[in-house]
Design an enzyme around this catalytic site. Sequence first.
Site, PDB file in Angstrom:
ATOM      1  N   GLU A 124      10.121   1.281  10.291  1.00 29.43           N
ATOM      2  CA  GLU A 124      11.140   2.303   9.984  1.00 29.43           C
ATOM      3  C   GLU A 124      10.440   3.640  10.174  1.00 29.43           C
ATOM      4  O   GLU A 124       9.616   4.027   9.346  1.00 29.43           O
ATOM      5  CB  GLU A 124      11.622   2.162   8.534  1.00 29.43           C
ATOM      6  CG  GLU A 124      12.240   0.821   8.189  1.00 29.43           C
ATOM      7  CD  GLU A 124      13.643   0.664   8.729  1.00 29.43           C
ATOM      8  OE1 GLU A 124      14.181   1.636   9.285  1.00 29.43           O
ATOM      9  OE2 GLU A 124      14.196  -0.434   8.616  1.00 29.43           O
ATOM     10  N   CYS A 146      13.676  10.931   6.495  1.00 30.92           N
ATOM     11  CA  CYS A 146      13.668  10.453   7.893  1.00 30.92           C
ATOM     12  C   CYS A 146      15.007  10.714   8.555  1.00 30.92           C
ATOM     13  O   CYS A 146      15.073  10.948   9.749  1.00 30.92           O
ATOM     14  CB  CYS A 146      13.339   8.968   7.916  1.00 30.92           C
ATOM     15  SG  CYS A 146      14.426   7.974   6.884  1.00 30.92           S
ATOM     16  N   GLU A 182       9.740  15.897  15.022  1.00 30.13           N
ATOM     17  CA  GLU A 182      10.202  15.792  13.642  1.00 30.13           C
ATOM     18  C   GLU A 182       9.359  16.747  12.783  1.00 30.13           C
ATOM     19  O   GLU A 182       8.137  16.600  12.703  1.00 30.13           O
ATOM     20  CB  GLU A 182      10.004  14.359  13.140  1.00 30.13           C
ATOM     21  CG  GLU A 182      10.504  14.172  11.724  1.00 30.13           C
ATOM     22  CD  GLU A 182      10.166  12.795  11.164  1.00 30.13           C
ATOM     23  OE1 GLU A 182       9.030  12.334  11.356  1.00 30.13           O
ATOM     24  OE2 GLU A 182      11.046  12.206  10.525  1.00 30.13           O
ATOM     25  N   LYS A 210       0.858  -1.198   0.000  1.00 26.23           N
ATOM     26  CA  LYS A 210       0.000   0.000   0.000  1.00 26.23           C
ATOM     27  C   LYS A 210       0.884   1.235   0.000  1.00 26.23           C
ATOM     28  O   LYS A 210       1.535   1.573   0.984  1.00 26.23           O
ATOM     29  CB  LYS A 210      -0.916   0.048   1.231  1.00 26.23           C
ATOM     30  CG  LYS A 210      -2.025   1.097   0.992  1.00 26.23           C
ATOM     31  CD  LYS A 210      -2.573   1.710   2.249  1.00 26.23           C
ATOM     32  CE  LYS A 210      -1.783   2.850   2.810  1.00 26.23           C
ATOM     33  NZ  LYS A 210      -1.696   4.060   1.952  1.00 26.23           N
ATOM     34  N   GLY A 219       7.203   4.897   7.816  1.00 31.27           N
ATOM     35  CA  GLY A 219       6.342   6.069   7.920  1.00 31.27           C
ATOM     36  C   GLY A 219       6.532   6.757   9.255  1.00 31.27           C
ATOM     37  O   GLY A 219       7.574   6.595   9.911  1.00 31.27           O
TER      38      GLY A 219
HETATM   39  P1  NAD Z   1       2.501   8.266   7.657  1.00 29.54           P
HETATM   40  O1  NAD Z   1       2.802   7.495   8.886  1.00 29.54           O
HETATM   41  O2  NAD Z   1       1.456   9.307   7.724  1.00 29.54           O
HETATM   42  O3  NAD Z   1       2.066   7.290   6.471  1.00 29.54           O
HETATM   43  C1  NAD Z   1       2.898   6.216   6.047  1.00 29.54           C
HETATM   44  C2  NAD Z   1       2.034   5.154   5.419  1.00 29.54           C
HETATM   45  O4  NAD Z   1       1.196   4.592   6.430  1.00 29.54           O
HETATM   46  C3  NAD Z   1       1.102   5.677   4.334  1.00 29.54           C
HETATM   47  O5  NAD Z   1       1.019   4.724   3.290  1.00 29.54           O
HETATM   48  C4  NAD Z   1      -0.233   5.790   5.064  1.00 29.54           C
HETATM   49  O6  NAD Z   1      -1.346   5.716   4.221  1.00 29.54           O
HETATM   50  C5  NAD Z   1      -0.157   4.579   5.987  1.00 29.54           C
HETATM   51  N1  NAD Z   1      -1.033   4.616   7.147  1.00 29.54           N
HETATM   52  C6  NAD Z   1      -1.506   5.696   7.812  1.00 29.54           C
HETATM   53  N2  NAD Z   1      -2.293   5.312   8.843  1.00 29.54           N
HETATM   54  C7  NAD Z   1      -2.323   3.960   8.828  1.00 29.54           C
HETATM   55  C8  NAD Z   1      -2.948   2.975   9.654  1.00 29.54           C
HETATM   56  N3  NAD Z   1      -3.713   3.295  10.687  1.00 29.54           N
HETATM   57  N4  NAD Z   1      -2.749   1.672   9.363  1.00 29.54           N
HETATM   58  C9  NAD Z   1      -1.964   1.313   8.324  1.00 29.54           C
HETATM   59  N5  NAD Z   1      -1.356   2.196   7.508  1.00 29.54           N
HETATM   60  C10 NAD Z   1      -1.521   3.503   7.760  1.00 29.54           C
HETATM   61  O7  NAD Z   1       3.897   8.852   7.184  1.00 29.54           O
HETATM   62  P2  NAD Z   1       4.166   9.828   5.951  1.00 29.54           P
HETATM   63  O8  NAD Z   1       3.710  11.188   6.311  1.00 29.54           O
HETATM   64  O9  NAD Z   1       3.657   9.176   4.709  1.00 29.54           O
HETATM   65  O10 NAD Z   1       5.760   9.773   5.866  1.00 29.54           O
HETATM   66  C11 NAD Z   1       6.584  10.591   6.617  1.00 29.54           C
HETATM   67  C12 NAD Z   1       7.133   9.837   7.803  1.00 29.54           C
HETATM   68  O11 NAD Z   1       7.808   8.668   7.360  1.00 29.54           O
HETATM   69  C13 NAD Z   1       8.154  10.653   8.563  1.00 29.54           C
HETATM   70  O12 NAD Z   1       7.932  10.505   9.932  1.00 29.54           O
HETATM   71  C14 NAD Z   1       9.476   9.993   8.181  1.00 29.54           C
HETATM   72  O13 NAD Z   1      10.501  10.158   9.119  1.00 29.54           O
HETATM   73  C15 NAD Z   1       9.077   8.569   8.025  1.00 29.54           C
HETATM   74  N6  NAD Z   1      10.035   7.842   7.206  1.00 29.54           N
HETATM   75  C16 NAD Z   1      10.858   6.942   7.821  1.00 29.54           C
HETATM   76  C17 NAD Z   1      11.837   6.282   7.079  1.00 29.54           C
HETATM   77  C18 NAD Z   1      12.761   5.298   7.737  1.00 29.54           C
HETATM   78  O14 NAD Z   1      13.353   4.491   7.018  1.00 29.54           O
HETATM   79  N7  NAD Z   1      12.932   5.325   9.054  1.00 29.54           N
HETATM   80  C19 NAD Z   1      11.951   6.516   5.709  1.00 29.54           C
HETATM   81  C20 NAD Z   1      11.086   7.433   5.113  1.00 29.54           C
HETATM   82  C21 NAD Z   1      10.123   8.085   5.869  1.00 29.54           C
END
Ligand code: NAD
Length: 490
Positions: free
Chosen positions: A250, A284, A384, A175, A228
């Site tokens: 992650e 991230c 963040e 997804k 995420g």
């Molecule tokens: P997010 O957590 O809002 O969304 C990430 C994904 O999770 C999306 O596909 C979203 O639709 C899904 N999602 C949201 N709620 C959900 C739920 N209840 N159940 C299942 N899936 C759900 O994050 P974002 O805004 O898309 O991305 C930014 C974040 O990602 C930042 O915090 C960043 O640091 C982190 N990130 C981490 C890494 C890493 O490797 N550590 C890499 C890239 C981004």
Amino acid sequence: MDRIETRALVAGKWRQGSGDLVQSRNPFDGSQITELRFTDASDVEEAVAGAKTAQTDAAWREMLPHNRARLLYRIGDKIEENAEAIASLQTLDTGKTLTETGALAASAAGTFRYYAAALETLEDAITPSRGEYLTMSVHEPIGVVGAITPWNSPIASDAQKIAPALAAGNAVILKPAEWTPLVSLALGRLCEEAGLPPGLLSILPGHGRETGAAIVSHPAIGKVSFTGGTQTGLTIARSAAAKLMPVSLELGGKSPTIVCDDADIERAIAGILFGIFSSTGQSCIAGSRLFVAQSLYAEFVDRLVSATRSLKVGNPRDSQTQVASMADHSHRDKVAAYVERARDEGGKVLCGGTIPGGKLRKGAFYMPTIIADLAPDAEALREEIFGPVLAVLPFQDDEDLIAQANDSVYGLACGIWSRDAARSWRIARRIEAGTVWINTYKQFSISTPFGGWKLSGMGREKGREGIRGYQHQKSIYWNMADAPHPWAGV
Ligand code: NAD
């Protein structure tokens, strides 16, 4: 890649999702790219059923490792052949510079090739036995795994999950994030063209709270690999705990970058700018807290501010552009609100802190920003921001530095700029983070594990062991003796 794919890939069939109709927008100028219909829980149900059938089919279950490896190599080749188109599509969808999305496409091809090679060279173990039997530790695929990715580097995040999960013999339900599904759908097309059997990869654009939550809670999903935000990661972990499902998470970061008084100043300035402002800070691992030795602080920060002012902010398709737009206007506004609150809390904005006008006014742009004089508990130092915002602070000595740098709920990455090898080593070992860079930043190798400490995550991606995260371990005891069992004839 002849056209933009907007249909979902559900159990081997390309079709519209059953959810709502959404618009996909180009954050560079706010124009509409296309429309697509999201998936919902009913599509997850169908995708999981198809994945189970495909994953247990003898054609996949018994495919010899070298043949599975050939398939992954072919996917890597397909990505490479279409790298320009993928980079261009990702630039359209995320607003990132073409320079960066080109590198991400190349890295995705490399990830498939790496896991093809790794899969052929991973070994199971014959363990020392304590009797006349052969003892073995072997590994089996988990079955159907869920992969949930964010919007900041979709092609790389997707590849980092799909490649090892397929290498391990699983089926995958991916997804992608709401804002950036297009490149993931394109990747699905390339996997299909490379010959991946239908059903093994479903790609379900959709809302996190609906499609994402349905994947996580589905009883037939045996693992979820999530990248995420930390709050979403915690929600997923709670849902996974209810069915004792392994997850890899992650998550976010607030990574410290450190400039010691013996640092090479020119290199440090270039590395720090790249560490925070590349990807417009939407990374991230962005080095978002900068600690500078007190003796250098005033002069170093002056030079950093003038270097920041000279960064090229503009069109992501221009090869000179260093800082492009953010991925979405709503996210840009969230970042701007963080900076306003930092001002209210007494922070001094040394540069940036504005939304540019002129030619850039329609895009989700925010100027590279540096903030000084924040109190230790200020929100902009704790949370963040995920945008082009750097907080700068002085430190007195190494003990003070370690205390300040580790004073965070996050533990993803750290950068150290110093010419003193022994000192760099000491600091690197005491920093609470999954990755430390010394005299460099944001360098990556697919063969080196990546992941976070504390609220930055759980589990590791990349490296040969990355495959193991998608397998169950199994122990086998095999009797080698002719002697009857002691209970024979009882
Ligand atoms: P997010 O957590 O809002 O969304 C990430 C994904 O999770 C999306 O596909 C979203 O639709 C899904 N999602 C949201 N709620 C959900 C739920 N209840 N159940 C299942 N899936 C759900 O994050 P974002 O805004 O898309 O991305 C930014 C974040 O990602 C930042 O915090 C960043 O640091 C982190 N990130 C981490 C890494 C890493 O490797 N550590 C890499 C890239 C981004």
